[in-house]
Design a protein around this motif. Structure first.
Motif, mmCIF file in Angstrom:
data_model
loop_
_atom_site.group_PDB
_atom_site.id
_atom_site.type_symbol
_atom_site.label_atom_id
_atom_site.label_comp_id
_atom_site.label_asym_id
_atom_site.label_seq_id
_atom_site.Cartn_x
_atom_site.Cartn_y
_atom_site.Cartn_z
ATOM 1 N N CYS A 1 27.603 43.113 40.292
ATOM 2 C CA CYS A 1 28.319 44.379 40.431
ATOM 3 C C CYS A 1 27.752 45.441 39.490
ATOM 4 N N GLU A 2 27.073 44.986 38.432
ATOM 5 C CA GLU A 2 26.385 45.842 37.460
ATOM 6 C C GLU A 2 27.310 46.672 36.577
ATOM 7 N N THR B 1 41.439 48.912 44.975
ATOM 8 C CA THR B 1 40.535 47.766 44.871
ATOM 9 C C THR B 1 40.734 47.073 43.531
ATOM 10 N N SER B 2 40.423 45.791 43.501
ATOM 11 C CA SER B 2 40.500 45.022 42.264
ATOM 12 C C SER B 2 39.595 43.811 42.368
ATOM 13 N N HIS B 3 39.180 43.299 41.209
ATOM 14 C CA HIS B 3 38.452 42.036 41.147
ATOM 15 C C HIS B 3 39.310 40.926 40.547
ATOM 16 N N SER B 4 40.529 41.264 40.165
ATOM 17 C CA SER B 4 41.438 40.291 39.556
ATOM 18 C C SER B 4 42.468 39.852 40.584
ATOM 19 N N LEU B 5 42.513 38.558 40.873
ATOM 20 C CA LEU B 5 43.454 38.059 41.875
ATOM 21 C C LEU B 5 44.897 38.286 41.433
ATOM 22 N N GLU B 6 45.198 38.025 40.177
ATOM 23 C CA GLU B 6 46.559 38.218 39.681
ATOM 24 C C GLU B 6 46.982 39.673 39.805
ATOM 25 N N ALA C 1 51.806 40.635 55.232
ATOM 26 C CA ALA C 1 53.264 40.734 55.367
ATOM 27 C C ALA C 1 53.745 42.158 55.140
ATOM 28 N N ARG C 2 52.968 42.940 54.396
ATOM 29 C CA ARG C 2 53.305 44.348 54.155
ATOM 30 C C ARG C 2 52.539 45.276 55.093
ATOM 31 N N ASP C 3 51.880 44.693 56.068
ATOM 32 C CA ASP C 3 51.126 45.469 57.057
ATOM 33 C C ASP C 3 50.042 46.314 56.387
ATOM 34 N N MET C 4 49.383 45.729 55.382
ATOM 35 C CA MET C 4 48.271 46.399 54.712
ATOM 36 C C MET C 4 46.960 46.003 55.364
ATOM 37 N N GLY C 5 46.004 46.912 55.333
ATOM 38 C CA GLY C 5 44.654 46.570 55.748
ATOM 39 C C GLY C 5 43.962 45.814 54.632
ATOM 40 N N ILE C 6 43.084 44.873 54.993
ATOM 41 C CA ILE C 6 42.365 44.070 54.004
ATOM 42 C C ILE C 6 40.874 44.312 54.164
ATOM 43 N N LEU C 7 40.265 44.840 53.107
ATOM 44 C CA LEU C 7 38.826 45.072 53.083
ATOM 45 C C LEU C 7 38.183 44.000 52.213
ATOM 46 N N VAL C 8 37.155 43.378 52.733
ATOM 47 C CA VAL C 8 36.469 42.315 52.002
ATOM 48 C C VAL C 8 35.170 42.849 51.417
ATOM 49 N N MET C 9 35.082 42.841 50.082
ATOM 50 C CA MET C 9 33.816 43.161 49.421
ATOM 51 C C MET C 9 33.151 41.870 48.980
ATOM 52 N N LYS C 10 31.898 41.966 48.574
ATOM 53 C CA LYS C 10 31.095 40.833 48.111
ATOM 54 C C LYS C 10 30.993 39.713 49.153
ATOM 55 N N PRO C 11 30.756 40.027 50.438
ATOM 56 C CA PRO C 11 30.658 38.950 51.441
ATOM 57 C C PRO C 11 29.489 38.014 51.196
ATOM 58 N N PHE C 12 28.466 38.493 50.471
ATOM 59 C CA PHE C 12 27.306 37.662 50.153
ATOM 60 C C PHE C 12 27.326 37.218 48.692
ATOM 61 N N GLN D 1 41.282 46.125 48.694
ATOM 62 C CA GLN D 1 39.896 45.662 48.808
ATOM 63 C C GLN D 1 39.653 44.635 47.710
ATOM 64 N N PHE D 2 39.121 43.464 48.113
ATOM 65 C CA PHE D 2 39.004 42.349 47.173
ATOM 66 C C PHE D 2 37.814 41.477 47.571
ATOM 67 N N PRO D 3 37.164 40.817 46.588
ATOM 68 C CA PRO D 3 36.041 39.932 46.928
ATOM 69 C C PRO D 3 36.504 38.698 47.700
ATOM 70 N N TYR D 4 35.740 38.340 48.713
ATOM 71 C CA TYR D 4 36.012 37.105 49.467
ATOM 72 C C TYR D 4 34.735 36.683 50.162
ATOM 73 N N ASN D 5 34.378 35.423 49.992
ATOM 74 C CA ASN D 5 33.151 34.900 50.589
ATOM 75 C C ASN D 5 33.184 33.377 50.562
ATOM 76 N N ILE D 6 32.113 32.753 50.955
ATOM 77 C CA ILE D 6 32.028 31.296 51.017
ATOM 78 C C ILE D 6 32.406 30.638 49.700
ATOM 79 N N VAL D 7 32.030 31.265 48.584
ATOM 80 C CA VAL D 7 32.257 30.668 47.267
ATOM 81 C C VAL D 7 33.603 31.089 46.672
#
Length: 341
Positions: free
Chosen positions: A262-263, A142-147, A182-193, A162-168
């Motif tokens: 995230c605290e 998991t990471s919070h940094s896109l780079e 493309a690497r056949d990885m699973g993508i988990l979305v945290m921070k949906p709200f 696992q990475f944050p993704y939401n409306i904003v």
């Protein structure tokens, strides 16, 4: 309930998963009942972490006797082998299981941390051995940094990201998600709200449902929230022009400079209630000045204890200038106090 196959892991799960932070606010029996309700409604993926207080223990209690019906993901914040293995063993004990379906080094957001993780005496070698022993089935990250997340994906070492993704926060859709797929990885979305900043849960979840490759982790602490998440990811769903307009309204309101709750900044040595004080701008937009002051007064008064040490900012995964923002919100609060008198 829609389903997802999590990348090349072969794990088939519900399209919406259960985020394990909110249950720390519940008693153990109450949390166990909620988790069982989620299973009964068709949720099969549960995400927690060693550091989420007693979240793992509550899941262990809830899933006694039904371990084979759920997929459990947990995390370690440790970068060294010894410390990561200690957290793994503690997680196994708390969760009352002899294996973790998905184990994730958590919040790897800079090259230095990654180098420690992968280097001699780092956690990765230890986790690979634990996987060979059957204690872990798959290793994600998991990471919070896109780079940094893009660099982690490019290594080809992890089954999931696992990475944050939401409306904003939509930046990941342009490059990170396609690169992971493309690497056949699973993508988990945290921070949906967006860390609780999106108060229309139905809208937030329907926005994410439009992406068929994402497993969305919805943090829930009530049966109603569980039911809402399940209902959105079951049956038909339509995204309208009115929905798009409301989503754009949230983007205009929040921008990119907002707290996701995230605290990681806590605890403050001076006792400042950072997380809740960082929400004052949004609270003030949704309430009259008098109501905002009454609602958040006790929290905002703690901001006066800030000594501008900057320790909180060094721990923020979003690189927010927390002391500066707290001063801004305190000034806004004080103006509202005067207006309300």
């Amino acid at each position: 309930m829609q389903t997802r196959t999590l990348g090349n892991t072969g794990l088939a799960t519900s399209a919406v998963g259960f985020g394990g932070i909110p249950i720390i606010r519940l008693g153990r029996d109450e949390a166990a009942a909620l988790l069982r309700h989620a299973v009964e409604r068709g949720i099969t993926f549960f995400d927690t972490a060693n550091r989420y207080m007693d979240s793992e223990e509550k899941m262990g209690q809830a899933f006694a006797g039904i371990r084979d019906k759920v997929v459990i993901a947990t995390k370690t914040g440790m970068r060294g082998a010894k410390e990561a293995l200690e957290e793994l063993e503690l997680s196994l004990t708390r969760l009352k299981t002899d294996y973790i379906d998905l184990y994730q080094p958590h919040q790897v957001s800079n090259p230095e941390e990654f180098a420690t993780l992968m280097g001699p005496g780092g956690a990765m070698d230890a986790l690979v051995k634990a996987r060979e022993q059957g204690k872990i089935r798959h290793i994600g990250i998991t990471s919070h940094s896109l780079e940094m997340a893009r660099k982690l994906v490019a290594t080809g070492l992890f089954a999931t990201i696992q990475f944050p993704y939401n409306i904003v926060e939509t930046e990941a859709a342009a490059e990170l998600f396609p690169e992971a797929l493309a690497r056949d990885m699973g993508i988990l979305v945290m921070k949906p709200f967006a860390g609780g900043m999106l108060d229309d849960g139905d809208l937030a979840l329907r926005f994410l449902r439009r992406h068929p490759d994402l497993l969305v982790l919805a943090g829930c602490d009530t049966a109603e929230q569980v039911d809402q998440a399940v209902d959105v990811f079951s049956g038909d769903s339509v995204w309208t022009e009115a929905d798009a307009a409301k989503a754009e309204g949230y983007r205009q309101e929040l921008g990119s400079r907002f707290c996701r709750r995230c605290e990681y900044c806590q605890p403050c040595p001076q006792g400042v209630r950072i997380t809740y004080a960082m929400m004052y701008r949004v609270v003030a937009k949704r309430m009259s000045p008098a109501k905002a002051v009454n609602f958040a007064g006790a929290t905002m008064e703690t901001v006066r204890e800030c000594v501008d040490c900057g320790e909180c900012a060094t721990r923020c995964p979003y690189n927010l200038p927390i002391p500066e923002m707290l001063r801004e919100y305190l000034a806004l609060y004080d103006s509202h106090r005067q207006e309300a008198q």
